[in-house]
Scaffold this motif. Structure first.
Motif, PDB file in Angstrom:
ATOM      1  N   LEU A   1       0.810  -1.214   0.000  1.00 31.12           N
ATOM      2  CA  LEU A   1       0.000   0.000   0.000  1.00 31.12           C
ATOM      3  C   LEU A   1       0.849   1.272   0.000  1.00 31.12           C
ATOM      4  CD1 LEU A   1      -3.033  -0.725   2.361  1.00 31.12           C
ATOM      5  CD2 LEU A   1      -2.938  -0.726  -0.124  1.00 31.12           C
ATOM      6  N   PHE A   2       2.139   1.138  -0.295  1.00 25.85           N
ATOM      7  CA  PHE A   2       3.018   2.303  -0.286  1.00 25.85           C
ATOM      8  C   PHE A   2       2.564   3.332  -1.322  1.00 25.85           C
ATOM      9  CE2 PHE A   2       6.959   4.585  -1.446  1.00 25.85           C
ATOM     10  CZ  PHE A   2       7.300   5.080  -0.201  1.00 25.85           C
ATOM     11  N   GLY A   3       2.239   2.878  -2.525  1.00 21.43           N
ATOM     12  CA  GLY A   3       1.755   3.781  -3.561  1.00 21.43           C
ATOM     13  C   GLY A   3       0.440   4.438  -3.179  1.00 21.43           C
ATOM     14  N   TYR A   4      -0.436   3.668  -2.543  1.00 20.91           N
ATOM     15  CA  TYR A   4      -1.701   4.221  -2.046  1.00 20.91           C
ATOM     16  C   TYR A   4      -1.423   5.346  -1.060  1.00 20.91           C
ATOM     17  CZ  TYR A   4      -6.017   4.521   0.683  1.00 20.91           C
ATOM     18  OH  TYR A   4      -7.128   4.979   1.348  1.00 20.91           O
ATOM     19  N   GLY A   5      -0.458   5.141  -0.179  1.00 19.55           N
ATOM     20  CA  GLY A   5      -0.116   6.161   0.805  1.00 19.55           C
ATOM     21  C   GLY A   5       0.443   7.419   0.167  1.00 19.55           C
ATOM     22  N   LEU A   6       1.262   7.266  -0.888  1.00 24.50           N
ATOM     23  CA  LEU A   6       1.822   8.429  -1.573  1.00 24.50           C
ATOM     24  C   LEU A   6       0.727   9.257  -2.241  1.00 24.50           C
ATOM     25  CD1 LEU A   6       5.065   7.021  -3.255  1.00 24.50           C
ATOM     26  CD2 LEU A   6       4.837   8.228  -1.078  1.00 24.50           C
ATOM     27  N   ASN A   7      -0.331   8.600  -2.700  1.00 19.80           N
ATOM     28  CA  ASN A   7      -1.455   9.313  -3.319  1.00 19.80           C
ATOM     29  C   ASN A   7      -2.415   9.893  -2.295  1.00 19.80           C
ATOM     30  OD1 ASN A   7      -1.287   9.202  -6.277  1.00 19.80           O
ATOM     31  ND2 ASN A   7      -1.307   6.979  -6.003  1.00 19.80           N
ATOM     32  N   SER A   8      -2.569   9.223  -1.161  1.00 20.24           N
ATOM     33  CA  SER A   8      -3.554   9.610  -0.145  1.00 20.24           C
ATOM     34  C   SER A   8      -2.879  10.305   1.026  1.00 20.24           C
ATOM     35  CB  SER A   8      -4.324   8.374   0.336  1.00 20.24           C
ATOM     36  OG  SER A   8      -4.913   7.704  -0.744  1.00 20.24           O
ATOM     37  N   GLY A   9      -2.286  11.450   0.751  1.00 23.96           N
ATOM     38  CA  GLY A   9      -1.650  12.233   1.809  1.00 23.96           C
ATOM     39  C   GLY A   9      -0.166  12.426   1.629  1.00 23.96           C
ATOM     40  N   GLY A  10       0.488  11.481   0.932  1.00 23.61           N
ATOM     41  CA  GLY A  10       1.906  11.632   0.669  1.00 23.61           C
ATOM     42  C   GLY A  10       2.790  11.276   1.850  1.00 23.61           C
ATOM     43  N   PRO A  11       4.096  11.620   1.759  1.00 25.24           N
ATOM     44  CA  PRO A  11       5.063  11.223   2.802  1.00 25.24           C
ATOM     45  C   PRO A  11       4.668  11.627   4.215  1.00 25.24           C
ATOM     46  CG  PRO A  11       6.203  12.073   0.881  1.00 25.24           C
ATOM     47  CD  PRO A  11       4.739  12.305   0.628  1.00 25.24           C
TER      48      PRO A  11
ATOM     49  N   ALA B   1      14.758  16.174   4.855  1.00 18.33           N
ATOM     50  CA  ALA B   1      13.838  15.784   5.923  1.00 18.33           C
ATOM     51  C   ALA B   1      12.505  16.506   5.800  1.00 18.33           C
ATOM     52  CB  ALA B   1      14.473  16.066   7.276  1.00 18.33           C
ATOM     53  N   GLY B   2      12.533  17.735   5.311  1.00 19.69           N
ATOM     54  CA  GLY B   2      11.284  18.476   5.157  1.00 19.69           C
ATOM     55  C   GLY B   2      10.319  17.787   4.213  1.00 19.69           C
ATOM     56  N   PHE B   3      10.845  17.162   3.171  1.00 19.61           N
ATOM     57  CA  PHE B   3       9.996  16.429   2.243  1.00 19.61           C
ATOM     58  C   PHE B   3       9.394  15.200   2.923  1.00 19.61           C
ATOM     59  CE2 PHE B   3       9.739  12.709  -0.545  1.00 19.61           C
ATOM     60  CZ  PHE B   3       8.826  13.140  -1.499  1.00 19.61           C
ATOM     61  N   VAL B   4      10.213  14.441   3.614  1.00 25.04           N
ATOM     62  CA  VAL B   4       9.768  13.184   4.220  1.00 25.04           C
ATOM     63  C   VAL B   4       8.727  13.417   5.302  1.00 25.04           C
ATOM     64  CG1 VAL B   4      10.511  11.182   5.580  1.00 25.04           C
ATOM     65  CG2 VAL B   4      11.919  12.008   3.673  1.00 25.04           C
ATOM     66  N   PHE B   5       8.908  14.455   6.107  1.00 26.01           N
ATOM     67  CA  PHE B   5       8.047  14.641   7.278  1.00 26.01           C
ATOM     68  C   PHE B   5       6.939  15.682   7.094  1.00 26.01           C
ATOM     69  CE2 PHE B   5      12.063  12.972   8.960  1.00 26.01           C
ATOM     70  CZ  PHE B   5      11.581  11.865   9.659  1.00 26.01           C
ATOM     71  N   SER B   6       6.943  16.404   5.980  1.00 22.68           N
ATOM     72  CA  SER B   6       5.920  17.449   5.840  1.00 22.68           C
ATOM     73  C   SER B   6       5.282  17.545   4.461  1.00 22.68           C
ATOM     74  CB  SER B   6       6.514  18.817   6.221  1.00 22.68           C
ATOM     75  OG  SER B   6       7.568  19.165   5.347  1.00 22.68           O
ATOM     76  N   GLU B   7       5.752  16.783   3.478  1.00 27.27           N
ATOM     77  CA  GLU B   7       5.181  16.854   2.137  1.00 27.27           C
ATOM     78  C   GLU B   7       3.795  16.210   2.103  1.00 27.27           C
ATOM     79  OE1 GLU B   7       5.036  17.707  -1.997  1.00 27.27           O
ATOM     80  OE2 GLU B   7       6.430  18.372  -0.430  1.00 27.27           O
ATOM     81  N   PHE B   8       2.801  16.977   1.685  1.00 33.18           N
ATOM     82  CA  PHE B   8       1.418  16.487   1.611  1.00 33.18           C
ATOM     83  C   PHE B   8       1.001  16.404   0.148  1.00 33.18           C
ATOM     84  CE2 PHE B   8      -3.198  17.199   1.401  1.00 33.18           C
ATOM     85  CZ  PHE B   8      -3.654  16.205   2.259  1.00 33.18           C
ATOM     86  N   THR B   9       0.468  15.260  -0.260  1.00 27.41           N
ATOM     87  CA  THR B   9       0.031  15.052  -1.642  1.00 27.41           C
ATOM     88  C   THR B   9      -1.383  14.496  -1.637  1.00 27.41           C
ATOM     89  OG1 THR B   9       2.289  14.540  -2.317  1.00 27.41           O
ATOM     90  CG2 THR B   9       0.531  13.905  -3.836  1.00 27.41           C
ATOM     91  N   ASN B  10      -2.222  15.067  -2.470  1.00 31.19           N
ATOM     92  CA  ASN B  10      -3.611  14.606  -2.542  1.00 31.19           C
ATOM     93  C   ASN B  10      -3.975  14.287  -3.985  1.00 31.19           C
ATOM     94  OD1 ASN B  10      -6.340  14.114  -2.377  1.00 31.19           O
ATOM     95  ND2 ASN B  10      -6.905  16.228  -1.924  1.00 31.19           N
ATOM     96  N   ASN B  11      -3.965  13.014  -4.325  1.00 30.28           N
ATOM     97  CA  ASN B  11      -4.375  12.564  -5.653  1.00 30.28           C
ATOM     98  C   ASN B  11      -5.660  11.743  -5.586  1.00 30.28           C
ATOM     99  OD1 ASN B  11      -2.158  13.748  -6.925  1.00 30.28           O
ATOM    100  ND2 ASN B  11      -0.863  11.954  -6.536  1.00 30.28           N
ATOM    101  N   THR B  12      -6.444  11.963  -4.532  1.00 27.98           N
ATOM    102  CA  THR B  12      -7.664  11.167  -4.350  1.00 27.98           C
ATOM    103  C   THR B  12      -8.877  11.771  -5.053  1.00 27.98           C
ATOM    104  OG1 THR B  12      -8.335  12.352  -2.340  1.00 27.98           O
ATOM    105  CG2 THR B  12      -6.836  10.472  -2.059  1.00 27.98           C
ATOM    106  N   GLY B  13      -8.802  13.052  -5.369  1.00 32.64           N
ATOM    107  CA  GLY B  13      -9.961  13.730  -5.946  1.00 32.64           C
ATOM    108  C   GLY B  13     -10.831  14.419  -4.910  1.00 32.64           C
ATOM    109  N   TRP B  14     -10.611  14.131  -3.618  1.00 34.46           N
ATOM    110  CA  TRP B  14     -11.375  14.787  -2.549  1.00 34.46           C
ATOM    111  C   TRP B  14     -10.686  16.093  -2.174  1.00 34.46           C
ATOM    112  CZ3 TRP B  14     -15.985  12.860  -2.015  1.00 34.46           C
ATOM    113  CH2 TRP B  14     -16.209  11.493  -2.233  1.00 34.46           C
TER     114      TRP B  14
END
Length: 509
Positions: free
Chosen positions: A57-67, A211-224
């Motif tokens: 589910l790693f890819g799912y996690g990257l799409n649903s909120g990101g790192p 570290a800023g990317f790993v702990f704070s990057e937010f990605t939303n590819n869910t459409g919501w």
């Protein structure tokens, strides 16, 4: 020689005590107790499988909120899962049977509670087989893409998935000795493999994300549009990755010193998986070279693309093989756990055709028919993958929605009916109630969440059919309760069920 004789004497004493406890709970010993405490722990560790749940589910996690959601969600969910595991371990220590959760629910709440707990637990286990083995097919296809240029299709993945199911079924027919060996191998393989992957991703790449990317990057590819909803959807990754620890309970009739070993197996497997899985996820996130390229990987597996970009083709293929072997061992153990649940549920008359599914091979002491039933139903659960782009995440959600309330019901009943529960040798003491209530509230929230749509807009291909699967399972349970509950009978402590009485008579004859 003296040590060897003393060890044999201790093991004999444990086996005698286990058989006495099992008889007091209403059953006679039919399965072989050839699994020790480490084997029991290893079985749950294998089913949780940091190489499966975290990576599938790693890819799912990257799409649903990101790192950010992957990391902080993992850290937040882990203690809540541990509360539920600890509360369940306490009840397992008192009732160490293959039936596990539904047996506990019968003793603490009655037959109706037991009936629906069993069906939910069965749904979780069968969904777990489907998710694990379909995930193995996708990772195998990714390896084949790197090795041969193979491009997977939904049809070819389903064929590969069917082959993996059959292999797991066949291996499960060989008996407890092989199971003990494979589950122990699986535990060491998972831990050693995680060390190798973390080491490679830390030392080899010339570039790492900040570290800023790993702990704070937010990605939303869910459409919501709601960030809060997306963050909650991202919780599916840790919830699925840290499920399956009830395996220790289902294998308790094959474990020596089960009253303590099974409870400890539950707790230790969650703790080790949470720590090791978290480190593995962070290592993967730091090693991402191209975020968009990782999500759109031609291999179909984001983890494979990270290996490819960060390490090169040859190391990527080698590490994928390490993961595939770990996932295969995990799928084997999930199948074993589900078959024991089917066997126990049928032994108590809860399934249509119970007489067929409760049969145990006299040569191997394995419920072979239950093994085949488990893989056939798991195959049916994955059929929507032929037309649905979100089928895999839906199957994993089915597993979570089946497991989570089934884990929580015995805990809830134990909290509501304190007078019916006598703690076993492993217990939480004065922490039992606060931990139990945290576990129940968490389970209720998680169950409701994963019935919700995972992507927008909601169409025929993006629909989360978890709710449909749950309704079908509950409808079947309700229908069979109406017409078949007369055959259902979970023994009360100090009695023996009808099936065991027949077995005893056959043995005497």
């Amino acid at each position: 020689m003296r040590r060897s004789a003393h060890a044999r004497w201790q093991r004999s004493e444990l086996l005698d005590d286990d058989e006495r406890i099992l008889k007091e709970l209403g059953y006679t010993q039919q399965l072989h107790r050839r699994m020790g405490a480490f084997g029991n722990f290893a079985a749950s560790l294998s089913v949780i499988s940091i190489m499966s749940g975290t990576l599938l589910l790693f890819g799912y996690g990257l799409n649903s909120g990101g790192p950010a959601v992957v990391v902080w969600g993992w850290l937040a969910v882990g203690p809540l899962v541990l509360c539920l595991a600890a509360a369940l371990a306490e009840v397992t220590s008192r009732y160490p049977t293959s039936g596990g959760l539904y047996y506990m629910a019968r003793q603490l709440g009655g037959e109706r509670w037991s009936w629906y707990t069993g069906w939910l637990n069965l749904l979780g286990l069968l969904g777990g087989i489907a998710a694990q083995d379909y995930g193995i097919a996708t990772f195998t296809a990714a390896w084949a893409n790197l090795q041969f240029g193979y491009v997977p299709t939904p049809g070819s993945l389903l064929v590969m998935y069917a082959v993996i199911l059959v292999l797991h079924a066949v291996l499960n027919l060989f008996g407890t000795r092989l199971m003990n060996f494979l589950t122990s191998l699986s535990a060491w393989w998972h831990l050693a493999g995680a060390v190798v992957i973390i080491g490679a991703l830390t030392l080899v790449p010339s570039h790492h994300r900040p570290a800023g990317f790993v702990f704070s990057e937010f990605t939303n590819n869910t459409g919501w549009s709601s960030p809060v909803y997306v963050i909650l959807l991202g919780m599916l990754l840790p919830c699925f990755a840290l499920a399956g620890y009830d395996t220790s309970a289902h294998l308790s009739e094959e474990t020596s010193g089960a009253s303590v070993a099974a409870a400890r197996g539950i707790i230790r497997s969650v703790v080790v998986s949470w720590i090791a899985g978290g480190i593995l996820l962070v290592a993967l996130l730091f090693a991402i070279q191209d975020y968009a390229g990782t999500l759109g990987s031609q291999t179909g597996v984001p983890v494979a693309q990270i290996f490819l970009d960060a390490l090169g083709v040859a190391p990527a293929k080698a590490l994928l093989l390490v993961i595939i072997v770990a996932q295969f061992l995990c799928g084997y153990t999930v199948t074993a756990s589900a078959s024991r649940m089917i066997y126990a549920f049928a032994r108590d008359g809860a399934l249509p055709g119970s007489a067929l599914w409760q049969k145990v091979s006299r040569r191997t002491a394995i419920p072979a028919n239950a093994v085949w039933l488990a893989v056939v139903v798991a195959f049916v659960l994955a059929l929507p993958s032929l037309y649905s782009a979100t089928a895999f995440s839906a199957v994993t959600a089915i597993s979570v929605v089946g497991f989570t309330p089934a884990y929580a019901i015995p805990v809830l009943l134990r909290l509501r009916h304190r007078d019916r529960f006598t703690p076993g040798p492993w217990n939480l003491g004065r922490w039992s109630r606060p931990i139990g209530w945290v576990a129940v509230l968490w389970a209720a929230g998680a169950t409701a969440l994963f019935l919700m749509p995972q992507s927008s807009p909601v169409t025929a291909t993006s629909f989360n059919y978890t709710s449909v699967a749950l309704l079908v399972a509950l409808a079947m349970a309700g229908l069979w309760w109406r017409f078949g509950r007369r055959s259902y009978g979970v023994p009360r402590p100090g009695t023996t069920n009808a099936h065991d009485q027949i077995e005893e008579a056959e043995n005497i004859i």
